[in-house]
Write a protein that holds these residues in place. Structure first.
Motif, short mmCIF file in Angstrom:
data_model
loop_
_atom_site.label_atom_id
_atom_site.label_comp_id
_atom_site.label_asym_id
_atom_site.label_seq_id
_atom_site.Cartn_x
_atom_site.Cartn_y
_atom_site.Cartn_z
N ASP A 130 11.96 18.89 14.30
CA ASP A 130 11.73 17.86 15.31
C ASP A 130 12.48 18.20 16.60
O ASP A 130 13.11 17.35 17.22
CB ASP A 130 12.18 16.49 14.77
N ALA A 131 12.39 19.45 17.01
CA ALA A 131 13.18 19.94 18.14
C ALA A 131 12.84 19.23 19.44
O ALA A 131 13.73 18.99 20.28
CB ALA A 131 13.00 21.44 18.31
N VAL A 132 11.58 18.89 19.67
CA VAL A 132 11.22 18.21 20.92
C VAL A 132 11.95 16.88 21.02
O VAL A 132 12.52 16.54 22.07
CB VAL A 132 9.69 18.01 20.99
N GLU A 133 11.98 16.13 19.93
CA GLU A 133 12.74 14.87 19.91
C GLU A 133 14.23 15.13 20.11
O GLU A 133 14.91 14.41 20.85
CB GLU A 133 12.52 14.15 18.58
N ALA A 134 14.75 16.17 19.46
CA ALA A 134 16.17 16.47 19.56
C ALA A 134 16.58 16.80 20.99
O ALA A 134 17.62 16.31 21.48
CB ALA A 134 16.52 17.63 18.63
N PHE A 135 15.80 17.61 21.69
CA PHE A 135 16.15 18.00 23.05
C PHE A 135 16.00 16.81 24.00
O PHE A 135 16.81 16.66 24.93
CB PHE A 135 15.31 19.19 23.50
N ALA A 136 14.99 15.97 23.78
CA ALA A 136 14.86 14.77 24.62
C ALA A 136 16.03 13.83 24.41
O ALA A 136 16.54 13.23 25.37
CB ALA A 136 13.55 14.06 24.29
N THR A 137 16.49 13.72 23.18
CA THR A 137 17.64 12.86 22.88
C THR A 137 18.90 13.42 23.52
O THR A 137 19.70 12.69 24.12
CB THR A 137 17.83 12.74 21.36
N ALA A 138 19.10 14.73 23.42
CA ALA A 138 20.30 15.36 23.99
C ALA A 138 20.34 15.24 25.50
O ALA A 138 21.42 15.21 26.10
CB ALA A 138 20.36 16.82 23.57
N LYS A 139 19.18 15.16 26.12
CA LYS A 139 19.12 15.05 27.58
C LYS A 139 19.52 13.66 28.06
O LYS A 139 19.95 13.48 29.21
CB LYS A 139 17.70 15.38 28.06
N ASP A 140 19.41 12.66 27.19
CA ASP A 140 19.65 11.26 27.55
C ASP A 140 21.08 10.88 27.21
O ASP A 140 21.39 10.55 26.07
CB ASP A 140 18.66 10.36 26.81
N ALA A 141 21.97 10.94 28.20
CA ALA A 141 23.39 10.68 27.96
C ALA A 141 23.69 9.24 27.59
O ALA A 141 24.76 8.94 27.05
CB ALA A 141 24.20 11.06 29.20
N SER A 142 22.77 8.33 27.86
CA SER A 142 23.00 6.94 27.45
C SER A 142 22.84 6.77 25.94
O SER A 142 23.40 5.86 25.34
CB SER A 142 22.04 6.00 28.18
N ARG A 143 22.07 7.68 25.33
CA ARG A 143 21.83 7.60 23.88
C ARG A 143 22.67 8.56 23.08
O ARG A 143 22.88 8.35 21.88
CB ARG A 143 20.34 7.90 23.58
N SER A 144 23.13 9.63 23.69
CA SER A 144 23.72 10.70 22.89
C SER A 144 24.94 11.32 23.55
O SER A 144 25.10 11.27 24.76
CB SER A 144 22.67 11.79 22.64
N ALA A 145 25.78 11.89 22.70
CA ALA A 145 26.83 12.80 23.14
C ALA A 145 26.42 14.19 22.64
O ALA A 145 25.64 14.88 23.27
CB ALA A 145 28.19 12.38 22.62
N LYS A 146 26.92 14.59 21.47
CA LYS A 146 26.49 15.86 20.89
C LYS A 146 25.39 15.63 19.87
O LYS A 146 25.56 14.88 18.91
CB LYS A 146 27.69 16.58 20.24
N VAL A 147 24.27 16.29 20.08
CA VAL A 147 23.16 16.25 19.14
C VAL A 147 23.16 17.55 18.35
O VAL A 147 23.23 18.65 18.92
CB VAL A 147 21.81 16.09 19.87
N LEU A 148 23.11 17.42 17.03
CA LEU A 148 23.04 18.59 16.16
C LEU A 148 21.64 18.76 15.60
O LEU A 148 21.00 17.78 15.19
CB LEU A 148 24.02 18.47 14.98
N LEU A 149 21.18 19.99 15.58
CA LEU A 149 19.99 20.36 14.83
C LEU A 149 20.39 20.67 13.40
O LEU A 149 21.36 21.40 13.16
CB LEU A 149 19.33 21.59 15.45
N GLU A 150 19.67 20.10 12.46
CA GLU A 150 19.93 20.40 11.05
C GLU A 150 18.92 21.43 10.59
O GLU A 150 17.71 21.21 10.66
CB GLU A 150 19.83 19.13 10.20
N LEU A 151 19.42 22.57 10.12
CA LEU A 151 18.54 23.65 9.71
C LEU A 151 18.28 23.60 8.22
O LEU A 151 17.33 24.16 7.73
CB LEU A 151 19.15 25.01 10.09
#
Length: 334
Positions: free
Chosen positions: A313-334
């Motif tokens: 779900d990388a597209v969701e992950a990168f969109a979330t990481a771009k939004d500082a109001s929602r996220s700090a550090k976003v991790l991808l789980e492999l």
């Protein structure tokens, strides 16, 4: 195996990739988590990170935790938890013999700075030079262990600032590196650390890591001439101008965030009048070992990780990481 590859701006694919086998003095890792960094965001959203343009499929990721899958020499048992120092150093140069991370000719995991690109960690498996491996304590969860690289960046910024023991410090910007800068300053003995941001959510996270005062810059500004050390972690030129005002005479400002590679409007008049030192910082050298020790001893760092999202779900992950109001550090789980 599967891997994430960025092909161009907003073109990222979770797809089959060739299996990898360790050669020479390499070890194969089974990746657990990969943090999304600001450079990864630039590669995904813009197809480039500054002057480094993607010209071939790039596997991103240089913040990781993993377990050993195969060590041909048998030094690391399968399942050993590890992280990786992501730099390969170039050749020593005069005047910077003691700073190998600045030597020309090196490269970094998940970077288009060289061609062929240096592939990163956002894959189910990767091979890495044995010298870059760092064993994680059994007491350190793999999820928190993925913060070792960005925490090392923050610790190196404090190294550049010098001895901060007993000093009043200010961190401008409460994104992931700003949060880790707060923790690093306190770990190194700062008397207090105030923080700024344009949003309330990052400020709450900074307070959870020990910040003394959280300043919402849409409503207030840091006190002028009040801080011994200022770390600029936002990359906004206006923030650097505010740091020049906030630092005391003969104080130190460290520019941690990467500023735009262009002429920018920054008011440095007071820097001259106050004999302020403005210092740059670039990645890190040995601080990753200290970072591992700090992470193992303090579970407050779990607050820096706000989302864990499957790599598929990388597209969701990168969109979330771009939004500082929602996220700090976003991790991808492999």
């Amino acid at each position: 195996m599967k891997a994430l590859t960025i092909h161009a701006a907003e073109d990222i694919r979770w797809a089959d990739a060739p299996d990898v086998e360790p050669r020479g003095d390499e070890v194969r890792l089974r990746i657990a988590y990969v943090g999304i960094c600001g450079s990864d965001l630039h590669y995904y959203f813009h197809g480039a990170n500054g002057a480094f343009v993607i010209t071939q499929p790039l596997i991103p990721g240089h913040e990781l935790s993993a377990v050993v899958d195969l060590d041909p020499r048998g030094e690391y048992a399968p399942g050993t938890p590890v992280t990786v120092h992501p730099a390969r150093y170039g050749a020593s140069a005069p005047g910077i013999e003691d700073r190998p991370h600045l030597w020309p000719g090196g490269d970094y995991l998940g970077s288009a700075s060289v061609t062929p690109h240096r592939q990163g960690a956002a894959a189910q498996y990767m091979v890495i030079d044995r010298a870059n491996l760092r064993r994680l304590p059994e007491s350190l969860p793999l999820r928190r262990g993925a913060l070792a690289e960005p925490l090392a960046v923050a610790l190196h910024a404090v190294t550049i600032a010098g001895d901060v023991t007993g000093k009043k410090c200010l961190v401008l910007g409460s994104g992931p590196i700003g949060l880790l800068a707060v923790a690093s300053l306190l770990h190194r003995g700062a008397a207090s650390v105030d923080v700024t941001d344009v949003r309330p959510e990052p400020l709450e996270r900074a307070k959870a890591l020990g910040a003394s005062q959280a300043i919402l810059v849409t409503e207030a500004s840091p006190e002028d001439n009040a801080y011994d050390v200022v770390l600029e972690c936002s990359s906004a030129p206006v923030s650097l101008s505010s740091g020049v005002r906030a630092v005391r005479p003969a104080g130190i400002i460290v520019q941690v965030a990467i500023l735009p590679n262009t002429d920018i409007p920054v008011n440095l008049a007071a820097l001259v009048a106050k004999e302020v030192q403005l210092r740059g910082t670039q990645r890190f050298d040995t601080e990753i070992d200290e970072a591992i020790e700090v992470l193992a001893a303090d579970d407050r760092f779990d607050a820096v990780i706000t989302q864990v999202i499957p790599a598929a779900d990388a597209v969701e992950a990168f969109a979330t990481a771009k939004d500082a109001s929602r996220s700090a550090k976003v991790l991808l789980e492999l």
